[in-house]
Scaffold this motif. Structure first.
Motif, PDB file in Angstrom:
ATOM      1  N   VAL B  89       0.855  -1.192   0.000  1.00  0.00           N
ATOM      2  CA  VAL B  89       0.000   0.000   0.000  1.00  0.00           C
ATOM      3  C   VAL B  89       0.894   1.245   0.000  1.00  0.00           C
ATOM      4  N   SER B  90       0.362   2.342  -0.522  1.00  0.00           N
ATOM      5  CA  SER B  90       1.136   3.591  -0.531  1.00  0.00           C
ATOM      6  C   SER B  90       0.992   4.255   0.832  1.00  0.00           C
ATOM      7  N   ILE B  91       2.108   4.514   1.474  1.00  0.00           N
ATOM      8  CA  ILE B  91       2.056   4.911   2.878  1.00  0.00           C
ATOM      9  C   ILE B  91       2.283   6.409   3.046  1.00  0.00           C
ATOM     10  N   LYS B  92       1.343   7.061   3.715  1.00  0.00           N
ATOM     11  CA  LYS B  92       1.527   8.471   4.047  1.00  0.00           C
ATOM     12  C   LYS B  92       2.102   8.583   5.449  1.00  0.00           C
ATOM     13  N   LYS B  93       1.626   7.717   6.336  1.00  0.00           N
ATOM     14  CA  LYS B  93       1.994   7.842   7.745  1.00  0.00           C
ATOM     15  C   LYS B  93       1.851   6.482   8.436  1.00  0.00           C
ATOM     16  N   GLU B  94       2.606   6.274   9.528  1.00  0.00           N
ATOM     17  CA  GLU B  94       2.495   5.025  10.297  1.00  0.00           C
ATOM     18  C   GLU B  94       2.145   5.340  11.739  1.00  0.00           C
ATOM     19  N   LEU B  95       1.140   4.640  12.240  1.00  0.00           N
ATOM     20  CA  LEU B  95       0.707   4.809  13.633  1.00  0.00           C
ATOM     21  C   LEU B  95       0.980   3.530  14.411  1.00  0.00           C
TER      22      LEU B  95
END
Lengths: 295, 368
Positions: B89-95
């Motif tokens: 998946v294209s990742i903007k942010k990781e939580l």
């Protein structure tokens, strides 16, 4: 005075008709414990060791005052048994069951905290004040371990208790009160919560803590020592110093994760708070002598 | 019981927590076919229980069939049995999100951070203010206001926060339903399209609750070695090492201490084994496991109370008679009915010791 249980404490036994329940009730009485009655649903009218059996705790306490409950029921019934004792206003509870589901143990501790009660266990042998009384399963007749004296003992491990306490006795001491808080990840009562009892006990001159890797209970003891809640000499022995990281060795409560709960961390915390740590069981007696001589 | 990532994600999917599209593969050929289905680029994730898979090279991103074949061959050659092939998946942010138990406060505890990823443990040390904690009364369960408040602490974007609320509630329901010791999503991705999706999944079920959880069979894959698997089937706690001394001890605390003492004395441990407690009648099976090792000595240390010394001694003597061990056995059996135990051992030609440290020294010496 011993702590948690004295010869005056009126003890009710839940699960008194079971094999372990009846066997250890006999020994509890034999040591001097004031067992007043027992409970097993459906067995009312029977007698065990001369004590009357009732169908429920409510029925039992309508005829006998009870200050404490000793619970000998299997793990899956333990939560209900503890809640039943709390419902009748009993404030001291010992539960020995090994295998209480984690989420139920959280509920048990939460309920005890909200009632102002103390639940000791599970996964423990219980507590004993040698020559006075006990709630649980201790072979008090083994003199090499269960000699009366002035050293308090708190432990997370049943098997290590004998090993370490035998060294305390070998060094010429004896035990005032021994409390096994149990080996589960969520014990009903934590080490640090026992400290005020030992602090106020005139029979306890020093405290031996038998801990192990994992969790934060030894660190909490160190904190209480720094705050002056506990001021008597402390000698600790901790198992698992060389345990490989991440492997689940020993109790479920003893897994090392993310740098927390390591034995090194615990040793440092205890030493910085004025405690001493024995690197092997045989050192516990020597260190006790040194600390008590220098007092 | 620690589950594999694919099992945790199956459970997440069933609970309504978004997870990437994926296929399972047990061979290189399978993997190529699976990758065609998920499309490129995709991620090959080794289904092993150890942590730090990324750093160990057990997770590979691949862009075309050639890369799939190469990476899959490499992973299967490393003793990986199963791959999870996932769309990238294209990742903007990781939580980071997890639910566990707080043993001091006697609550369930949600731990969350807007800065997820593999370094969460370092974040906990270096920037603890970036980690949010929400205590949950385990009897009442997670309340809506708690999920809402936590979601808006993690993101001020209402569309993201709304998804977070749903994921928090579902993750908590997984924690409760599966008697979890820990359930964790790390990382929880926010994609460039603004979708929240679980990048990884960890679920550890409490051992004491396994008898009321259905559908989890302990197969060989859950264990590091055949021996550990065999021991587990017998209910004997066992760990495999590669040293000289086989431990046959009673009780977790004592066995761990004997392990320490051997290391102090310069010896090495072949296996950790507890045959005390409810296992104290399993001496024959326990010794059989020890004999399957290349150990030089078997060291028996017990200080039994409920588990009686005389019964243990009988067990040991019985095991020796049946198995005729080819290596020396050092015995230190104490506790209830110790006198009987001593007689039994002496009659069988063994010299019982009474001091743990002495027994350890003797075992270490015998290895030299």
């Amino acid at each position: 005075m011993s702590i948690f249980i004295t010869s005056d404490t009126k003890v009710l036994v839940q699960g008194i008709t079971g094999k372990e329940g009846s066997f250890w009730t006999g020994h509890m009485i034999n040591l001097g414990t004031n067992v007043v009655c027992g409970v097993t649903p459906g067995k009312e009218g029977q007698q065990i060791e001369g004590r009357r059996v009732f169908n429920s705790v409510r029925r039992a306490v309508s005829e006998f005052d009870a200050d404490a409950s000793m619970i000998f029921v299997p793990p899956r019934f333990t939560k209900d048994a503890v809640f039943e004792a709390l419902d009748s206003g009993i404030k001291k509870i010992v539960t020995i069951a090994d295998g209480i589901p984690l989420h139920e143990m959280v509920q048990i501790r939460a309920a005890a905290l909200s009632c102002g009660a103390m639940v000791i266990g599970g996964n423990t042998s219980g507590c004993i004040s040698p020559e006075v009384a006990m709630m649980g399963m201790f072979p008090y007749w083994i003199e090499r371990v269960y000699r009366k004296g002035s050293i308090g003992v708190m432990t997370r491990s049943g098997s290590l208790t004998n090993e370490v306490t035998a060294m305390v006795v070998r060094a010429g001491f004896g035990v005032s009160s021994l409390i096994g808080i149990g080996g589960d990840p969520v014990p009903g009562t934590r080490f640090a919560e026992m400290l005020p009892l030992y602090q106020n006990d005139s029979e306890t001159e020093a405290l031996v803590i038998i801990g192990e890797l994992g969790g934060t209970m030894e660190e909490e003891v160190a904190e209480a020592m720094q705050q002056g809640i506990f001021t008597k000499p402390v000698v600790a022995f901790l198992g698992g110093r060389t345990a490989p990281k991440g492997k689940r060795m020993g109790h479920a409560g003893a897994i090392v994760t993310g740098g927390k709960g390591t034995v090194e961390g615990k040793i440092k915390a205890l030493q910085q708070s004025g405690g001493v740590v024995a690197d092997r069981p045989s050192k516990v007696g020597e260190l006790l002598k040194e600390m008590l001589d220098n007092k | 019981m620690k589950l594999f990532e694919y099992q945790a994600k199956d459970i997440f999917r069933g609970a309504g927590i978004p997870v990437p599209r994926s296929e399972m593969a047990r061979s290189v050929e399978d993997t190529v076919n699976a990758a065609e289905k998920t499309g490129f680029p995709c991620v090959l994730k080794s289904q092993v229980l150890q942590g730090g898979r990324g750093k160990a090279g057990l997770i590979q991103i691949v862009k075309n069939p050639e890369e799939v074949e190469k990476a899959a061959s490499n992973l299967f050659a490393r003793d990986v049995k199963l791959l999870l092939v996932e769309e990238a998946v294209s990742i903007k942010k990781e939580l980071y999100l997890s639910v566990t138990v707080d043993p001091v406060r006697a609550k369930a505890l949600i731990i969350a951070s807007a800065e997820g990823g593999v370094e969460i443990e370092e974040l906990a040390v270096n920037a603890p203010e970036k980690i949010f904690r929400e205590e949950v009364d385990i009897t009442a369960g997670l309340q809506s206001f708690q999920a809402t408040d936590l979601a808006y602490r993690l993101s001020c974007d209402p569309i993201e926060a709304k998804q977070l609320i749903g994921i928090l509630r579902r993750l908590y329901s997984v924690f409760a339903k599966y008697d979890a010791e820990l359930v964790e999503i790390n990382p929880l991705f926010i994609t460039r399209e603004g979708q929240l999706i679980a990048g990884d999944g960890k679920l550890i079920i409490d051992e004491n609750s396994m008898n009321r959880q259905e559908g989890f069979e302990r197969t060989r894959e859950y264990y590091d070695s055949d021996m550990e698997f065999e021991a587990a089937k017998e209910g004997i706690p066992y760990l495999q090492f590669d040293g000289d001394i086989s431990l046959m001890c009673a009780g977790a605390g004592l066995t761990t201490t004997v392990y320490d003492l051997i290391n102090y004395e310069g010896g090495s441990v072949a296996n950790y084994l507890e045959f005390g407690g409810p296992n104290y009648r399993k001496a024959v099976r326990a010794m059989e496991l020890c004999l399957q090792n290349d150990s030089k000595v078997i060291l028996v240390v017990t200080f039994g109370t409920i588990a009686r010394a005389d019964v243990m001694a009988e067990g040991i003597v019985d095991a020796i008679e049946r198995l005729k061990p080819d290596r020396p056995i050092v015995v230190c059996i104490r506790g209830t009915n110790e006198e009987e135990a001593v007689k039994t051992l002496r009659n069988a030609g063994l010299e019982p010791l009474f001091d743990t440290e002495e027994a350890v020294r003797k075992a270490v010496q015998l290895c030299k």
